[in-house]
Scaffold this motif. Structure first.
Motif: not given
Ligand code: DQQ
Length: 538
Positions: A81-82, A146-147, A291, A21-22, A273-274, A201-202, A46, A38
């Protein structure tokens, strides 16, 4: 299986197997591009996430290395994570990423390359004082934190980063300051927050100069006249705002505040995304990676043994009136162009379908200019369509004749057209200006069941009084279809799984189903070679 191999992309990045993913911590360092991601080393869904690591000298061909980090400390035992990379003055790369700690709180950790003289920076060390950041306090939620972004330096010489969070249930990019990139304190206000949405996110934050496609390094002095962009990921897509970074308040301030987040601009109007951008000092440009998830079912992904690809890295910059971002695939991707076909002076009348032959229609790069012979018959634009362009793409699809358009490309079509994907434009007249609808309609892309097949779409403004040509570039890469409309004004990446692709029997056409004739002064297309993205070396 054969299907799994036929749907595997040939030049959109994906590792040899398993889930991604990201994109994480992209950077250019000592002649090498690094892509972390990720990655689930154990399967194609995932879970068990580690930071996969790949390196490249051209953003096209990649060498896959061992994962850079895994879950092996109390500060990341529940997740790596990211996060993002920053290159500190003196050339020290440093990465800050989110860990899921033993209590399942989200915290931020730091890692450094073990040996800066290893050209690939294969091994990474987590610092002893992880986590360097935790989130406690009223209104905060430690499972929505996060991120972290790449760092930048403020006028006081201190480092700053932003982190995605939810504050009292609303989306925020929290702002932190540090002298040494290891000890951080939260600034009492966020970089930006909005009650128009929940968790962001991100986040990605960067500076751009209107009309200038040379990128800016966030930690260098920001020139006069620069704008800032804040991108956040939510609602399954990446949305952004253009504004200024107000140095006095140390906060981002959008030029236009839109209370309805359906109106926020998107980095991509499809399956994307991300995303995360970085300053590419080799070519003085900002490059963004995003992604693209699968749109088949989880059981399909288990059967394929892989899931997730990255869109082609794109140069990203601001248009001259500072209204929207423009994007274009990095030039390096053109090194994969093989045999070329070229048509000039075509004319597409109402109802015409012109087959584009002579190249591999499953792996291709197509550039086509549509020139309007008249703009008199544009249908009127209705502003409420902006709230839901996908609905409009479904209602006004390629079979519905308009004044100007639909015209565009039919791709990955089976012999009898039972399967086909359509990328098309429609032109509308709105007060003083023209609005162009671009759709990527997947609804008939495959006969297989259990696929997500929307009609993606978006609108962009276009000055048809000045320029009568609307360009379309589409990168077809087996199950990936990535299109750039209006010279980089609107972009849609999507995933398709036609049965015809398994048999390698697909066709491609240019078409016009509008009342106004469109000319095609130039149509160029190339077969695309397979990039070396799957080689395991070192
Ligand atoms: N993916 C990561 C998170 C991020 C999310 C976990 C976005 O850090 O918020 O894999 O896709």
């Amino acid at each position: 299986s054969i299907a799994s191999e036929r749907y595997r992309t040939a030049y959109h990045f994906q590792p040899p197997k398993n889930w991604i993913n990201d994109p994480n911590g992209p950077m250019y360092y000592n002649g090498i591009y690094h892509s972390f991601y990720q990655y689930n080393p154990h399967g194609s869904l995932w879970g068990d996430i580690v930071w996969g690591h790949a390196v490249s000298t051209d953003l096209v061909n990649w060498i896959i290395l061992e994962p850079a980090i895994e879950r092996d400390t109390p500060a990341d035992i529940n997740g790596c994570w990211t996060g993002s990379a920053t290159i500190l003055p003196g050339g020290q790369p440093i990465v800050i990423y989110t860990g899921g700690d033993a209590e399942n709180h989200q915290v931020q950790n730091i890692m450094l390359p073990k040996n800066r003289s290893d050209p690939y920076l294969r091994e990474w060390t987590k610092v002893g004082n992880n986590p360097v950041l935790q989130l406690v306090g009223p209104g905060f939620n430690s499972s929505q934190f996060r991120d972290p972004t790449t760092g930048w330096i403020g006028p006081d010489g201190l480092w700053r980063i932003a982190i995605g969070a939810e504050v009292n249930g609303y989306g925020a990019a929290l702002l932190y300051k540090s002298e040494d990139f290891l000890n951080w304190t939260r600034v009492d206000h966020p970089l930006y927050s909005s009650n128009a949405s929940a968790m962001w996110e991100c986040p990605d934050f960067f500076a751009v100069l209107p009309g200038n496609n040379g990128g800016l390094d966030l930690s260098a002095a920001i020139p006069e006249g620069a704008k800032h962009v804040l991108k956040v990921s939510l609602d399954q897509c990446d949305k952004y705002m253009i504004g200024v970074y107000d140095l006095k308040r140390d906060a981002f301030s959008p030029d236009t505040v839109l209370d309805d987040r359906r109106l926020w601009l998107k980095i991509d109007y499809g399956n994307y995304y991300a995303s995360k951008s970085f300053f590419d000092s080799k070519n003085s440009r900002r490059v963004i990676w995003g992604w693209t998830n699968e749109s088949d079912s989880s059981s399909d992904d288990v059967a394929k043994g892989w899931a997730g690809i990255y869109a082609i890295p794109r140069a990203i910059w601001l248009d001259s009136d500072a209204k929207q971002l423009l994007q274009w695939p990095v030039d390096e991707i053109e090194s994969l162009r093989g045999n070329e076909i070229n048509h000039q002076g075509l004319e597409l009348n109402k109802g015409d379908l012109f087959e584009i032959k002579g190249i591999d229609s499953t792996q291709a790069d197509v550039e086509i200019d549509f020139e309007l012979t008249s703009i008199d018959d544009a249908d009127p634009f209705e502003p409420s369509w902006l709230l839901d362009a996908e609905k409009h793409c479904r209602e006004a699809d390629a079979s519905i004749r308009g004044g100007i358009g639909p015209f565009g490309l039919v791709i990955l079509a089976s012999d009898n057209m039972e399967e086909h994907t359509v990328v098309h434009f429609r032109v509308y007249k709105s007060q003083q200006k023209y609005m162009i609808l671009m759709c990527s309609d997947l609804r008939r892309s495959s006969l297989r069941p259990e696929l997500y097949t929307p009609a993606y779409g978006g609108f962009f403004e276009f000055d048809l009084e000045k320029e009568r040509k609307i360009s379309l570039r589409t990168l077809i890469d087996r199950s990936a279809v990535e299109s750039f409309g209006g010279g980089g004004r609107l972009y849609i990446i999507a995933r398709v799984y036609p049965v015809a692709l398994v048999d390698e029997r697909t066709h491609m056409y240019a078409f016009n189903n509008g009342s106004t004739t469109v000319k095609v002064p130039q149509l160029k297309a190339w077969s695309m070679m397979t990039a070396q993205v799957n080689v395991k070396k070192g």
